[in-house]
Design an enzyme around this catalytic site. Structure first.
Site, PDB file in Angstrom:
ATOM      1  N   ASP A   1      -1.968  -8.501   0.835  1.00 51.52           N
ATOM      2  CA  ASP A   1      -1.351  -8.549   0.030  1.00 51.52           C
ATOM      3  C   ASP A   1      -0.894  -9.687  -0.071  1.00 51.52           C
ATOM      4  O   ASP A   1      -0.423 -10.475  -1.238  1.00 51.52           O
ATOM      5  CB  ASP A   1       0.355  -7.824   1.223  1.00 51.52           C
ATOM      6  CG  ASP A   1       0.594  -6.122   0.627  1.00 51.52           C
ATOM      7  OD1 ASP A   1      -0.406  -5.601   0.262  1.00 51.52           O
ATOM      8  OD2 ASP A   1       0.964  -5.996   1.434  1.00 51.52           O
TER       9      ASP A   1
ATOM     10  N   HIS B   1      -0.018   0.184   9.715  1.00 52.78           N
ATOM     11  CA  HIS B   1      -1.674   0.658   9.011  1.00 52.78           C
ATOM     12  C   HIS B   1      -1.851   1.153   9.756  1.00 52.78           C
ATOM     13  O   HIS B   1      -3.382   0.947  10.129  1.00 52.78           O
ATOM     14  CB  HIS B   1      -1.812  -0.683   8.225  1.00 52.78           C
ATOM     15  CG  HIS B   1      -1.094  -1.350   7.610  1.00 52.78           C
ATOM     16  ND1 HIS B   1       0.154  -2.388   7.633  1.00 52.78           N
ATOM     17  CD2 HIS B   1      -0.620  -1.235   6.152  1.00 52.78           C
ATOM     18  CE1 HIS B   1       0.563  -2.786   6.331  1.00 52.78           C
ATOM     19  NE2 HIS B   1      -0.103  -2.284   5.462  1.00 52.78           N
TER      20      HIS B   1
ATOM     21  N   LYS C   1       5.169  -8.525   2.173  1.00 48.54           N
ATOM     22  CA  LYS C   1       5.097  -8.192   3.370  1.00 48.54           C
ATOM     23  C   LYS C   1       3.801  -9.007   4.088  1.00 48.54           C
ATOM     24  O   LYS C   1       3.174  -9.096   3.642  1.00 48.54           O
ATOM     25  CB  LYS C   1       4.888  -6.761   3.936  1.00 48.54           C
ATOM     26  CG  LYS C   1       5.387  -5.933   3.682  1.00 48.54           C
ATOM     27  CD  LYS C   1       5.903  -4.031   4.157  1.00 48.54           C
ATOM     28  CE  LYS C   1       4.536  -3.896   3.928  1.00 48.54           C
ATOM     29  NZ  LYS C   1       4.445  -3.495   2.223  1.00 48.54           N
TER      30      LYS C   1
ATOM     31  N   GLY D   1       1.382   4.686   1.262  1.00 48.71           N
ATOM     32  CA  GLY D   1       1.419   5.222   2.740  1.00 48.71           C
ATOM     33  C   GLY D   1       3.064   5.288   3.746  1.00 48.71           C
ATOM     34  O   GLY D   1       2.550   4.951   5.160  1.00 48.71           O
ATOM     35  N   HIS D   2       3.423   4.528   3.341  1.00 51.82           N
ATOM     36  CA  HIS D   2       4.580   3.836   4.133  1.00 51.82           C
ATOM     37  C   HIS D   2       6.313   4.406   3.133  1.00 51.82           C
ATOM     38  O   HIS D   2       7.337   3.528   3.115  1.00 51.82           O
ATOM     39  CB  HIS D   2       4.948   2.260   3.550  1.00 51.82           C
ATOM     40  CG  HIS D   2       3.596   1.052   4.286  1.00 51.82           C
ATOM     41  ND1 HIS D   2       3.094   1.432   5.540  1.00 51.82           N
ATOM     42  CD2 HIS D   2       3.018   0.457   3.668  1.00 51.82           C
ATOM     43  CE1 HIS D   2       2.221   0.802   5.331  1.00 51.82           C
ATOM     44  NE2 HIS D   2       1.684   0.039   4.147  1.00 51.82           N
TER      45      HIS D   2
ATOM     46  N   GLY E   1       0.745  -1.354  -0.018  1.00 44.65           N
ATOM     47  CA  GLY E   1      -0.045  -0.379   0.105  1.00 44.65           C
ATOM     48  C   GLY E   1       1.347   1.579  -0.326  1.00 44.65           C
ATOM     49  O   GLY E   1       2.067   1.169   0.829  1.00 44.65           O
TER      50      GLY E   1
END
Lengths: 330, 330
Positions: free
Chosen positions: B109, B217, B104, B55-56, B53
């Protein structure tokens, strides 16, 4: 105020110690921990030295290493290093070619660097380049006018590379003074920061507000405005920057989006995207880019945009190999 | 929620576009922008691919480049990339030596990568390494157990280097699975984060609270505790990590202090200093160090500590040249 710290008194020292240990392969403390310097000094070149208050990391210690600074002095949070620290850095790094001091334009820094120069005069050839790239802090009419902010990184990278290639002291001084006329920065903050030893927030912002034109010591900015979409914020910063810098058609530039400490990479890249579009629409060729958290104001949420108009030779200095904690390439 | 963004829908795409433009000398969008890949693919090696995703950031796109990943796929914020994206990355980078996928350990995922593998089977040799380095999210008993957090960087660096040196697919798989047993991470958050498209804060913390054992998250952690001095927090994280990893006397290690998005470098170095002291007191030799903001959870204030026990050969893989946006050395 939630920060990873133990006491306000020891915060800067513990952080710098961690820095030196993490990068011990190429940096080391100077005598009595008065400066952080390269582990392997290179004789026969001008020593390039900078320094300033803690709270702006990775600047300046993160710029110590091959191709950039020889040494950096760190004061307490938002407080200049002492003349004694600066003299120590000069003595440890001057190999007979002289020292170039890069100083951000703040009263405390200017005063302490000047005192150090007076005390070291006669024993060392010293020149100083003052960095004053921040547009907006000038307008509030405080003290010595424009402050040195993120553009400091650009000056230190280019002068560091030139010194590494053997440029003599007077030529470095001229290069630095010339660069200063072509580098402009402007920042925006989404919150004020709490200074650990005073426990005071530098300025308080409401949920829907932002402070435009801030410096990196938590100075309030030029104006408080309603918080809005990133593109509109970036547009305002870029418009001010471009309006303040003497621009020739086809100018080549470095575009640098800098995080102020609490803004994540994803948001910086988003802002960079808008800034790049803006500059290209104005006919400015973005030849080099830098996006990241390099010149901070503690944990401030916010960013600054820096535009540096560079010659072909200066672009080559940007590309020259550098091995520091914060910038590293070959 | 004050973030540099325009709309929640376009946030990830605008950020990735800025990233690609800022690093256009060595990365490029794949077809239909389904992945970000190296500009110059190197035939004759196993393709190493990751994704997850948004945001990382800078993970994973910041790890694309020579010596690390060949391609990375980015989903929406905290949402897996689609099987179609993953297949596209496989097709663009597999030069006949097969693909190693680094995934991950999150349900979304795992599911989407598995679907992509099924759909690509027959045309491509594919192996998968699952990263599950996070100690504390295991204890809350959710889903598939341990999640992949900052240790992902270590796995991607080492496998990327090994692939670059010509290691074949099965050997990479074995190396990755072996590494996974010797890498542990644990994180702490000082605030919850607001997810742009839901406008919800993942968890709310009081002024004197911290959340220990968080994932990336915005999952709540293992326990909520009173916020305290950095040394005590670091001690707790390190104690848990060391207690969870099979340790031999004289073990050599990489120590990685990672910022979660809103924590400035100065605080990360301060925490590193304490973590390093802790490890050395336990007889663990810290041979390599990394301190910085690499694996984030939007603008979360917080950090994670990762310990990786590495062999001499694996330390050499760490040192192998890398040219990416986030890690770069030669």
């Amino acid at each position: 105020m939630k920060k990873f710290m133990n006491t306000a008194e020891t915060m800067a020292a513990e952080s710098v110690e961690g820095f030196v240990r993490a990068h011990e392969s190429f940096v080391v403390f100077g005598a009595d921990r008065k400066c952080v310097r390269r582990r392997q000094l290179q004789p026969g070149k001008v020593a390039v030295i900078s320094g300033g208050g803690a709270g702006h990391e990775p600047m300046h210690i993160g710029f110590v290493g091959q191709g950039m600074l020889d040494a950096a002095c760190v004061g307490h949070v938002f407080t200049s290093p002492t003349p004694s620290q600066i003299i120590s850095a000069i003595e440890e790094t001057d190999s007979g070619q002289g020292c170039l001091l890069i100083v951000k334009n703040y009263d405390g820094d200017i005063m302490n660097f000047e005192m150090a120069i007076e005390m070291a005069a006669g024993r060392h050839d010293i020149e100083t380049v003052i960095v004053a790239d921040d547009i907006e802090t000038a307008r509030v009419g405080e003290g010595r006018g424009r402050r040195g902010v993120a553009g400091t990184l650009v000056i230190e990278k280019l002068l560091g590379a030139a010194a590494e290639q053997g440029m003599p002291l007077q030529a470095l001084k001229r290069l630095g003074d010339g660069l200063s006329t072509r580098i402009r920065s402007m920042g925006v903050a989404l919150n004020g920061v709490t200074v650990p030893h005073t426990q005071r927030t530098t300025f308080a912002l409401g949920a829907g507000e932002m402070e435009v034109g801030i410096g990196i010591h938590g100075e309030p900015g030029h104006s408080r405005q309603p918080f809005t979409a990133s593109d509109a914020i970036v547009h305002q910063l870029c418009e001010t920057i471009v309006g303040d810098i003497a621009m020739k058609p086809g100018a080549k530039a470095l575009l640098f989006v800098n995080g102020l400490g609490g803004t994540p990479p994803a948001e910086l890249y988003l802002a960079y995207n808008a800034a790049r579009r803006f500059m290209e629409k104005r006919g400015i060729e973005i030849e080099r880019s830098l996006v990241g958290t390099y010149v901070t104001s503690l944990d401030m949420q916010g960013l600054s945009i820096t535009l540096a108009l560079l010659t072909t030779e200066e672009l080559q200095l940007w590309d020259f190999p550098v091995i520091t904690a914060a910038l590293r390439w070959s």
